[in-house]
Design a protein around this motif. Structure first.
Motif, PDB file in Angstrom:
ATOM      1  N   GLU A  42     -11.704 -11.926  -9.933  1.00  0.00           N
ATOM      2  CA  GLU A  42     -11.597 -10.488 -10.188  1.00  0.00           C
ATOM      3  C   GLU A  42     -10.631  -9.842  -9.207  1.00  0.00           C
ATOM      4  O   GLU A  42      -9.826  -8.988  -9.594  1.00  0.00           O
ATOM      5  CB  GLU A  42     -12.974  -9.848 -10.061  1.00  0.00           C
ATOM      6  N   SER A  43     -10.648 -10.255  -7.959  1.00  0.00           N
ATOM      7  CA  SER A  43      -9.746  -9.666  -6.973  1.00  0.00           C
ATOM      8  C   SER A  43      -8.298 -10.047  -7.263  1.00  0.00           C
ATOM      9  O   SER A  43      -7.391  -9.249  -7.033  1.00  0.00           O
ATOM     10  CB  SER A  43     -10.142 -10.088  -5.560  1.00  0.00           C
ATOM     11  N   VAL A  44      -8.078 -11.257  -7.779  1.00  0.00           N
ATOM     12  CA  VAL A  44      -6.711 -11.659  -8.158  1.00  0.00           C
ATOM     13  C   VAL A  44      -6.221 -10.788  -9.302  1.00  0.00           C
ATOM     14  O   VAL A  44      -5.071 -10.331  -9.297  1.00  0.00           O
ATOM     15  CB  VAL A  44      -6.678 -13.159  -8.545  1.00  0.00           C
ATOM     16  N   GLN A  45      -7.078 -10.507 -10.269  1.00  0.00           N
ATOM     17  CA  GLN A  45      -6.688  -9.659 -11.386  1.00  0.00           C
ATOM     18  C   GLN A  45      -6.391  -8.247 -10.907  1.00  0.00           C
ATOM     19  O   GLN A  45      -5.432  -7.616 -11.357  1.00  0.00           O
ATOM     20  CB  GLN A  45      -7.780  -9.630 -12.441  1.00  0.00           C
ATOM     21  N   PHE A  49      -2.873  -6.236 -11.150  1.00  0.00           N
ATOM     22  CA  PHE A  49      -2.832  -4.904 -11.753  1.00  0.00           C
ATOM     23  C   PHE A  49      -2.227  -3.893 -10.785  1.00  0.00           C
ATOM     24  O   PHE A  49      -1.428  -3.036 -11.177  1.00  0.00           O
ATOM     25  CB  PHE A  49      -4.254  -4.463 -12.159  1.00  0.00           C
ATOM     26  N   ALA A  50      -2.554  -4.011  -9.513  1.00  0.00           N
ATOM     27  CA  ALA A  50      -1.996  -3.102  -8.495  1.00  0.00           C
ATOM     28  C   ALA A  50      -0.474  -3.285  -8.372  1.00  0.00           C
ATOM     29  O   ALA A  50       0.249  -2.316  -8.148  1.00  0.00           O
ATOM     30  CB  ALA A  50      -2.677  -3.343  -7.163  1.00  0.00           C
ATOM     31  N   GLU A  51      -0.002  -4.519  -8.517  1.00  0.00           N
ATOM     32  CA  GLU A  51       1.436  -4.769  -8.448  1.00  0.00           C
ATOM     33  C   GLU A  51       2.167  -4.130  -9.633  1.00  0.00           C
ATOM     34  O   GLU A  51       3.291  -3.671  -9.504  1.00  0.00           O
ATOM     35  CB  GLU A  51       1.713  -6.275  -8.417  1.00  0.00           C
ATOM     36  N   LEU A  52       1.509  -4.097 -10.799  1.00  0.00           N
ATOM     37  CA  LEU A  52       2.136  -3.509 -11.965  1.00  0.00           C
ATOM     38  C   LEU A  52       2.280  -2.004 -11.830  1.00  0.00           C
ATOM     39  O   LEU A  52       3.208  -1.403 -12.362  1.00  0.00           O
ATOM     40  CB  LEU A  52       1.312  -3.832 -13.218  1.00  0.00           C
ATOM     41  N   ILE A  53       1.333  -1.415 -11.126  1.00  0.00           N
ATOM     42  CA  ILE A  53       1.370   0.049 -10.963  1.00  0.00           C
ATOM     43  C   ILE A  53       2.328   0.363  -9.876  1.00  0.00           C
ATOM     44  O   ILE A  53       3.234   0.960  -9.767  1.00  0.00           O
ATOM     45  CB  ILE A  53      -0.020   0.601 -10.595  1.00  0.00           C
TER      46      ILE A  53
END
Length: 53
Positions: A42-45, A49-53
């Motif tokens: 979950e933390s990897v996901q 997701f944080a990198e995409l934002i």
């Protein structure tokens, strides 16, 4: 010296409880050593997701 049926039942229950404690302790240790796979995935996901934002 004869051991009564009540004493035998008590010893059986005591040994069964001890076996459960040992197995549960081993399972918890195994899980802790391997880490929480669900949380790490979950933390990897979340990192992706944080990198995409």
């Amino acid at each position: 010296m004869k051991v009564g049926s009540t004493a035998k039942l008590f010893l059986f229950v005591l040994l069964a409880c001890a076996a459960v404690v040992v197995v549960q302790g081993a399972a918890i240790r195994l899980v802790m050593e391997r880490g929480f796979l669900g949380r790490s995935a979950e933390s990897v996901q979340l990192d992706r997701f944080a990198e995409l934002i």
